[in-house]
Design an enzyme around this catalytic site. Structure first.
Site, PDB file in Angstrom:
ATOM      1  N   GLY A 282      11.060  -2.745   5.498  1.00 42.50           N
ATOM      2  CA  GLY A 282      10.510  -4.385   5.363  1.00 42.50           C
ATOM      3  C   GLY A 282       9.832  -4.532   4.070  1.00 42.50           C
ATOM      4  O   GLY A 282       9.946  -5.661   3.639  1.00 42.50           O
ATOM      5  N   HIS A 283       9.071  -3.453   3.575  1.00 43.27           N
ATOM      6  CA  HIS A 283       8.833  -3.766   2.127  1.00 43.27           C
ATOM      7  C   HIS A 283      10.087  -3.978   1.219  1.00 43.27           C
ATOM      8  O   HIS A 283      10.074  -4.917   0.308  1.00 43.27           O
ATOM      9  CB  HIS A 283       8.036  -2.446   1.411  1.00 43.27           C
ATOM     10  CG  HIS A 283       6.808  -2.030   2.198  1.00 43.27           C
ATOM     11  ND1 HIS A 283       6.728  -0.997   3.000  1.00 43.27           N
ATOM     12  CD2 HIS A 283       5.669  -2.814   2.262  1.00 43.27           C
ATOM     13  CE1 HIS A 283       5.626  -0.631   3.389  1.00 43.27           C
ATOM     14  NE2 HIS A 283       4.886  -2.104   2.927  1.00 43.27           N
TER      15      HIS A 283
ATOM     16  N   MET B 249       1.037  -1.088   0.092  1.00 40.74           N
ATOM     17  CA  MET B 249       0.026   0.012   0.054  1.00 40.74           C
ATOM     18  C   MET B 249       0.990   1.576   0.013  1.00 40.74           C
ATOM     19  O   MET B 249       0.389   2.350   0.352  1.00 40.74           O
ATOM     20  CB  MET B 249      -0.929  -0.105   1.273  1.00 40.74           C
ATOM     21  CG  MET B 249      -1.898  -1.158   1.217  1.00 40.74           C
ATOM     22  SD  MET B 249      -3.390  -1.076   1.921  1.00 40.74           S
ATOM     23  CE  MET B 249      -2.888  -0.644   3.665  1.00 40.74           C
TER      24      MET B 249
ATOM     25  N   GLY C  26       5.077 -10.112   4.111  1.00 41.72           N
ATOM     26  CA  GLY C  26       5.807 -10.006   5.474  1.00 41.72           C
ATOM     27  C   GLY C  26       5.249 -10.810   6.501  1.00 41.72           C
ATOM     28  O   GLY C  26       3.892 -10.692   6.728  1.00 41.72           O
TER      29      GLY C  26
ATOM     30  N   HIS D 121       9.003   0.994   3.095  1.00 42.02           N
ATOM     31  CA  HIS D 121       9.952   1.053   4.365  1.00 42.02           C
ATOM     32  C   HIS D 121      10.866  -0.182   4.230  1.00 42.02           C
ATOM     33  O   HIS D 121      10.504  -1.037   3.299  1.00 42.02           O
ATOM     34  CB  HIS D 121       9.520   1.126   5.796  1.00 42.02           C
ATOM     35  CG  HIS D 121       8.292   0.097   6.035  1.00 42.02           C
ATOM     36  ND1 HIS D 121       8.664  -1.124   6.235  1.00 42.02           N
ATOM     37  CD2 HIS D 121       7.108   0.279   6.361  1.00 42.02           C
ATOM     38  CE1 HIS D 121       7.563  -1.998   6.356  1.00 42.02           C
ATOM     39  NE2 HIS D 121       6.847  -0.934   6.607  1.00 42.02           N
TER      40      HIS D 121
ATOM     41  N   VAL E 204      10.978  -7.226   9.360  1.00 35.71           N
ATOM     42  CA  VAL E 204      12.121  -6.412   9.552  1.00 35.71           C
ATOM     43  C   VAL E 204      12.037  -5.477  10.627  1.00 35.71           C
ATOM     44  O   VAL E 204      10.733  -4.857  10.916  1.00 35.71           O
ATOM     45  CB  VAL E 204      12.350  -5.777   8.448  1.00 35.71           C
ATOM     46  CG1 VAL E 204      13.731  -4.463   8.352  1.00 35.71           C
ATOM     47  CG2 VAL E 204      12.862  -6.552   7.098  1.00 35.71           C
TER      48      VAL E 204
ATOM     49  N   SER F 111       6.541  -0.670  10.247  1.00 40.29           N
ATOM     50  CA  SER F 111       5.216  -0.484   9.624  1.00 40.29           C
ATOM     51  C   SER F 111       4.970   0.920   9.194  1.00 40.29           C
ATOM     52  O   SER F 111       5.457   1.898   9.872  1.00 40.29           O
ATOM     53  CB  SER F 111       4.255  -0.713  10.943  1.00 40.29           C
ATOM     54  OG  SER F 111       2.941  -0.339  10.563  1.00 40.29           O
TER      55      SER F 111
HETATM   56  O1  PAF Z   1       0.051  -5.888   3.525  1.00 37.92           O
HETATM   57  C1  PAF Z   1      -0.652  -4.943   2.819  1.00 37.92           C
HETATM   58  O2  PAF Z   1       0.218  -3.842   2.707  1.00 37.92           O
HETATM   59  C2  PAF Z   1      -1.879  -4.934   2.260  1.00 37.92           C
HETATM   60  O3  PAF Z   1      -2.543  -5.663   2.991  1.00 37.92           O
HETATM   61  C3  PAF Z   1      -1.860  -5.513   0.824  1.00 37.92           C
HETATM   62  C4  PAF Z   1      -1.447  -6.976   0.758  1.00 37.92           C
HETATM   63  C5  PAF Z   1      -1.017  -4.715  -0.174  1.00 37.92           C
HETATM   64  C6  PAF Z   1      -3.217  -5.625   0.217  1.00 37.92           C
HETATM   65  O4  PAF Z   1      -3.911  -4.192   0.050  1.00 37.92           O
END
Ligand code: PAF
Length: 288
Positions: free
Chosen positions: A38-39, A32, A149, A36, A178, A187
């Site tokens: 983590g992503h 979304m 994650g 950060h 992470v 987060s």
């Molecule tokens: O984990 C997230 O950021 C959201 O729930 C996702 C999987 C991108 C769905 O909108």
């Protein structure tokens, strides 16, 4: 190479199909935004395992309940695209709301059995929104692997179940949480915390650490582990727990006794910010 951008499902799918026709494997990191570390660790995992990597950046309105933080959720598209590019992603899929939910939209993915507890109990429409958008994203980005994650533990369980039940041709990879230097799980919502809240937010990590310590020392009564976590949370005056629990990793049901499958999970409001975290008790605790 500069990251490509797609705004429609057709653009994203055509690019992915083109790569696959050329024999390249494709990894997908749904997000979304407000990226950060983590992503970015998910992006790097995909880059390491796949020939091409797609990141979606879409704040999905249907997974937010009334009164939640949809309006305030951080939106930083340009910064996110640059960060994804630097981590090695090849394509950013950034659809508009009208592309994902056109007028008259009326089809939903609902899972029964795993979504009524924990997050689902406190956010009753959350997983309907998550599963619907993840299903749609998988149709737009027909990748070979998708990366999630561990921090969103229930989400990983529910998404895996959807993929199995609906025979979706994608393999789900779950990567470790992470953490910040002091142990707080990364987060996008950490950005809401003021200084005092940020300090007290550490109670989630400490509560998990306490459950782990007791478990390692032989405590197997789930009630004793829950009570120990609650005591840690109670020491943070700004913290209010939505739930603190020990559950079975496969069924998400409350455990009576903790075994290798037990996961300590919690959701805690620090001021107005709601944070979640978890730790599978059979695994090493990430000491910070
Ligand atoms: O984990 C997230 O950021 C959201 O729930 C996702 C999987 C991108 C769905 O909108």
């Amino acid at each position: 190479m500069a990251i490509q951008r797609a705004e429609t499902a057709d653009q994203a799918r055509d690019t992915v199909n083109g790569w696959q026709t050329d024999g390249l494997s494709v990894g997908f990191v749904p997000t979304m935004g407000a990226l950060h570390e983590g992503h970015l660790s998910l992006v790097r995992a995909s880059v390491a395992e796949c020939d091409r990597t797609v990141v979606s950046i879409y704040v999905n309105p249907t997974q937010f309940g009334p009164g939640e933080d949809l309006e305030d959720y951080p939106r930083r598209l340009e910064r996110d695209c640059r960060a994804a590019e630097q981590a090695g992603a090849d394509l950013a899929f950034c659809p508009a709301d009208r592309a994902m939910y056109p007028e008259g939209y009326s089809t939903w993915v609902v899972q029964e059995g795993l979504t009524e507890v924990l997050e689902g109990e406190h956010r009753p429409t959350h997983f309907r929104g998550v599963l619907t958008v993840v299903c749609k994203l998988f149709n737009c980005v027909p990748a070979d692997r998708a990366y999630f994650g561990q921090k969103d533990f229930q989400q990983t369980v529910v998404v895996r179940r959807m993929v199995r039940d609906l025979n979706m041709p994608v393999s789900i990879r779950v990567m470790p949480t992470v953490r910040e230097e002091d142990g707080l799980a990364m987060s996008s919502r950490n950005a809401y915390l003021n200084e005092a809240e940020r300090r007290q937010a550490l109670c989630l990590y400490r509560a998990l650490g306490e459950a782990h310590r007791l478990y390692r020392n032989g405590e197997r009564h789930a009630d004793a582990l829950r009570a120990a976590m609650e005591r840690v949370i109670a020491k943070a005056p700004l913290a209010r727990a939505d739930y603190v629990d020990i559950v079975d990793a496969r069924t998400l049901r409350r455990a009576e006794s903790a075994d290798e499958q037990a996961v300590a999970v919690l959701a805690v409001r620090i001021g107005k910010t709601r944070l979640i975290d978890n730790h599978p008790l059979g695994e090493e605790f990430p000491e910070h």
